[in-house]
Design a protein around this motif. Structure first.
Motif, PDB file in Angstrom:
ATOM      1  N   GLN A  93       7.550  18.408 -10.001  1.00 48.85           N
ATOM      2  CA  GLN A  93       7.179  20.027  -9.531  1.00 48.85           C
ATOM      3  C   GLN A  93       6.051  21.057  -8.396  1.00 48.85           C
ATOM      4  N   TYR A  94       6.745  22.288  -8.136  1.00 47.56           N
ATOM      5  CA  TYR A  94       6.695  22.370  -6.397  1.00 47.56           C
ATOM      6  C   TYR A  94       5.557  23.896  -7.294  1.00 47.56           C
ATOM      7  N   VAL A  95       4.642  23.804  -6.469  1.00 51.37           N
ATOM      8  CA  VAL A  95       3.617  25.918  -6.510  1.00 51.37           C
ATOM      9  C   VAL A  95       4.074  25.923  -5.178  1.00 51.37           C
ATOM     10  N   PHE A  96       4.244  27.338  -5.309  1.00 47.43           N
ATOM     11  CA  PHE A  96       4.487  28.993  -3.875  1.00 47.43           C
ATOM     12  C   PHE A  96       3.711  29.735  -4.512  1.00 47.43           C
ATOM     13  N   ILE A  97       3.596  30.251  -3.426  1.00 46.06           N
ATOM     14  CA  ILE A  97       3.220  31.846  -3.428  1.00 46.06           C
ATOM     15  C   ILE A  97       4.158  32.925  -3.218  1.00 46.06           C
ATOM     16  N   VAL A  98       4.227  34.042  -3.525  1.00 45.80           N
ATOM     17  CA  VAL A  98       5.651  34.638  -3.927  1.00 45.80           C
ATOM     18  C   VAL A  98       4.807  36.095  -4.350  1.00 45.80           C
ATOM     19  N   SER A  99       6.655  36.915  -3.558  1.00 44.02           N
ATOM     20  CA  SER A  99       5.781  38.207  -3.642  1.00 44.02           C
ATOM     21  C   SER A  99       5.535  38.535  -5.270  1.00 44.02           C
ATOM     22  N   LYS A 100       4.325  39.610  -4.932  1.00 43.20           N
ATOM     23  CA  LYS A 100       4.089  40.000  -6.529  1.00 43.20           C
ATOM     24  C   LYS A 100       5.282  40.560  -7.320  1.00 43.20           C
ATOM     25  N   SER A 101       6.719  41.486  -6.411  1.00 43.74           N
ATOM     26  CA  SER A 101       7.579  41.967  -6.602  1.00 43.74           C
ATOM     27  C   SER A 101       9.116  41.393  -7.415  1.00 43.74           C
ATOM     28  N   ALA A 102       9.101  39.807  -7.122  1.00 46.07           N
ATOM     29  CA  ALA A 102       9.356  38.308  -6.638  1.00 46.07           C
ATOM     30  C   ALA A 102       9.738  38.053  -8.948  1.00 46.07           C
ATOM     31  N   ASN A 103      11.199  38.073  -9.170  1.00 37.17           N
ATOM     32  CA  ASN A 103      11.067  37.722 -10.358  1.00 37.17           C
ATOM     33  C   ASN A 103      11.549  36.253 -10.517  1.00 37.17           C
ATOM     34  N   SER A 104      11.913  35.304 -11.394  1.00 39.17           N
ATOM     35  CA  SER A 104      12.776  34.303 -11.388  1.00 39.17           C
ATOM     36  C   SER A 104      14.217  33.513 -10.871  1.00 39.17           C
ATOM     37  N   LYS A 105      14.473  34.537 -10.893  1.00 41.51           N
ATOM     38  CA  LYS A 105      15.683  34.855 -10.180  1.00 41.51           C
ATOM     39  C   LYS A 105      16.113  34.620  -8.609  1.00 41.51           C
ATOM     40  N   GLN A 106      15.868  35.341  -8.527  1.00 42.61           N
ATOM     41  CA  GLN A 106      15.349  35.909  -6.689  1.00 42.61           C
ATOM     42  C   GLN A 106      14.683  34.471  -6.328  1.00 42.61           C
ATOM     43  N   ILE A 107      13.275  33.956  -6.712  1.00 46.53           N
ATOM     44  CA  ILE A 107      12.503  32.685  -6.719  1.00 46.53           C
ATOM     45  C   ILE A 107      13.323  31.096  -6.486  1.00 46.53           C
ATOM     46  N   LYS A 108      14.675  31.268  -7.717  1.00 50.22           N
ATOM     47  CA  LYS A 108      15.355  30.657  -7.666  1.00 50.22           C
ATOM     48  C   LYS A 108      16.588  30.904  -6.823  1.00 50.22           C
TER      49      LYS A 108
ATOM     50  N   SER B 232      -5.805  34.842  -6.779  1.00 52.05           N
ATOM     51  CA  SER B 232      -7.178  36.092  -6.042  1.00 52.05           C
ATOM     52  C   SER B 232      -6.906  37.991  -5.259  1.00 52.05           C
ATOM     53  N   GLU B 233      -5.941  37.097  -4.802  1.00 54.39           N
ATOM     54  CA  GLU B 233      -4.462  37.914  -4.114  1.00 54.39           C
ATOM     55  C   GLU B 233      -3.719  39.040  -4.798  1.00 54.39           C
ATOM     56  N   ALA B 234      -4.413  40.075  -5.005  1.00 53.34           N
ATOM     57  CA  ALA B 234      -3.322  40.929  -5.752  1.00 53.34           C
ATOM     58  C   ALA B 234      -1.554  41.022  -5.952  1.00 53.34           C
ATOM     59  N   SER B 235      -2.235  41.378  -4.105  1.00 52.10           N
ATOM     60  CA  SER B 235      -0.703  41.515  -3.933  1.00 52.10           C
ATOM     61  C   SER B 235       0.372  39.808  -3.701  1.00 52.10           C
ATOM     62  N   GLN B 236      -0.273  39.017  -4.399  1.00 55.13           N
ATOM     63  CA  GLN B 236       1.446  37.817  -4.490  1.00 55.13           C
ATOM     64  C   GLN B 236       0.507  36.964  -6.239  1.00 55.13           C
ATOM     65  N   LYS B 237       0.954  36.176  -6.234  1.00 61.44           N
ATOM     66  CA  LYS B 237       1.675  35.217  -7.481  1.00 61.44           C
ATOM     67  C   LYS B 237       2.142  34.006  -7.312  1.00 61.44           C
ATOM     68  N   LYS B 238       1.813  33.452  -8.152  1.00 61.41           N
ATOM     69  CA  LYS B 238       2.312  32.227  -8.408  1.00 61.41           C
ATOM     70  C   LYS B 238       3.119  31.554  -9.062  1.00 61.41           C
ATOM     71  N   ALA B 239       4.361  30.810  -8.033  1.00 61.34           N
ATOM     72  CA  ALA B 239       5.275  29.996  -8.847  1.00 61.34           C
ATOM     73  C   ALA B 239       5.417  29.526  -9.203  1.00 61.34           C
ATOM     74  N   ILE B 240       5.736  27.949 -10.661  1.00 61.78           N
ATOM     75  CA  ILE B 240       5.460  26.617 -10.423  1.00 61.78           C
ATOM     76  C   ILE B 240       7.735  26.590 -10.984  1.00 61.78           C
ATOM     77  N   VAL B 241       7.313  25.160  -9.930  1.00 56.81           N
ATOM     78  CA  VAL B 241       9.108  25.337 -10.087  1.00 56.81           C
ATOM     79  C   VAL B 241       9.938  23.902 -10.281  1.00 56.81           C
ATOM     80  N   LYS B 242      10.353  23.611 -11.160  1.00 57.11           N
ATOM     81  CA  LYS B 242      10.866  22.380 -11.428  1.00 57.11           C
ATOM     82  C   LYS B 242      12.143  21.921 -10.806  1.00 57.11           C
ATOM     83  N   ILE B 243      12.559  20.791  -9.921  1.00 63.74           N
ATOM     84  CA  ILE B 243      13.849  21.248  -9.521  1.00 63.74           C
ATOM     85  C   ILE B 243      14.482  20.183  -9.972  1.00 63.74           C
TER      86      ILE B 243
END
Length: 84
Positions: free
Chosen positions: A26-41, A62-73
């Motif tokens: 499992q890995y954690v990334f900061i992603v764009s607030k408008s990104a969805n799971s499919k785009q991240i994948k 903490s930043e309103a323009s970003q969100k975290k994504a936890i991905v499992k590979i």
């Protein structure tokens, strides 16, 4: 609205806790607030050439323009986040 793929994955989230999650693939990334799971994948497959099994998105950061994504590979694959 199509999003420029270079702005989906902003950066890896590098903390002690996030690093310890790598043993569970499992890995954690900061992603764009408008990104969805499919785009991240799709973006992670393109950048790191890995097969993503699951994407969990955490919107509270903490930043309103970003969100975290936890991905499992997929088992047997890994992402080298830190330079050697």
């Amino acid at each position: 609205m199509a999003q420029n793929s270079s702005h989906i994955i902003i950066k890896p989230w590098v903390t002690e806790k996030a690093a310890s999650m790598s043993k569970y693939r499992q890995y954690v990334f900061i992603v764009s607030k408008s990104a969805n799971s499919k785009q991240i994948k799709e973006e992670l497959k393109r950048i790191y050439n890995v097969n993503v099994i699951r994407v969990n998105i955490l919107s509270k950061t903490s930043e309103a323009s970003q969100k975290k994504a936890i991905v499992k590979i997929k088992e047997g694959e890994k992402i080298d986040i830190l330079p050697q």
